[in-house]
Design an enzyme around this catalytic site. Sequence first.
Site, PDB file in Angstrom:
ATOM      1  CG  HIS A 140      -1.734  -1.090   1.309  1.00 52.68           C
ATOM      2  ND1 HIS A 140      -1.333  -2.393   1.768  1.00 52.68           N
ATOM      3  CD2 HIS A 140      -3.165  -1.020   1.109  1.00 52.68           C
ATOM      4  CE1 HIS A 140      -2.371  -3.239   1.841  1.00 52.68           C
ATOM      5  NE2 HIS A 140      -3.445  -2.348   1.513  1.00 52.68           N
ATOM      6  CG  HIS A 163      28.310   1.494   6.928  1.00 51.16           C
ATOM      7  ND1 HIS A 163      27.635   1.448   5.622  1.00 51.16           N
ATOM      8  CD2 HIS A 163      29.554   1.669   6.658  1.00 51.16           C
ATOM      9  CE1 HIS A 163      28.630   1.570   4.775  1.00 51.16           C
ATOM     10  NE2 HIS A 163      29.797   1.209   5.351  1.00 51.16           N
TER      11      HIS A 163
END
Length: 330
Positions: A9, A174
């Site tokens: 959605h 990271h």
Amino acid sequence: MVGIVIISHGDLAPGLLQAGSMVFGDQPSVGACSLTPDMGPDDIRAQIEGTIQGFEDPENVVILADLWGGTPFNQASAVLDGHQDTWAIVTGVNLPMLIEAYTLRMDASKSAHDIASQLVATGREGVRVKPESLDHTKAAQPTGAKPAAADLKNVAGGGRIKFVLCRIDTRLLHGQVATTWTKMTKPDRIIVVSDAVAHDELRKSMIEQAAPPGVRAHVIPINKLIAVSKDPRFGATRAMLLFETPQDLLRAVKGGVEIKEVNLGSIAHSTGKVVVTNAVAVDEADVACLEELADMGIKFDVRKVPADASISLANIMKKAKAELAGRVKE
């Protein structure tokens, strides 16, 4: 290659597609389909069908949906009808799940069903909370107990520690490293090698907590790595080494750490540096250091993520020298 369709959605699907590209690099045979308020069920179904038809192998597809029972899922289920033997749908899509799908499909022997069967566990592992005390699915620790700090302790084995990846990256541990490179190289330990970070308790703690599930992260000074690399008790260890600067790496190599290949991921831009790739900026000291490492027989793989094409170190050194020389003349 197994095709991947992300459906949702709103803008969740294209957002995940973009985020996946930032972590893993742009990928072929991947598409995002969104159900917006002005669309009906037939519209999202047509999107899904059109996306799949554009894939290299439209007979082998994994559909990653946001919500079981929602319109995107229901229409994908209708599209799945007749293809159950080679297609699959997994709901609850999140970024760790998408990255895992990218990694798994690099193995050409894996089918859509093989990939889908492994994604549920990955999606669940990606759901974590901080403070960890809020996670009531884990056994509570005794009052006053503190989690054991990650420390590079002796492990059984013989021979020398195996370095599955040695990377120079200003950001150290990271997202791209914790997901993409870890999945590619399969270390059991990530070792950040930095005198500065080893004495910075805040950065050290953040790095240790950023380790992906199943992998321990450690932050150690350069001299400790030199000692560990020569200790036969660590022979069973598969380690990923992360260096903040090429100068730190050179110190380790001169100290006796045997490194044959280095992934140059990123060097951040700062005053005095020139940009030579979209992730690497260097100054005269960096150029001299990188060339010294290359002269020692170390091979360089210059790229941020595995999906990127490797760039020649010689070419970026040539570019750096030209730009640094030009700046001096000005």
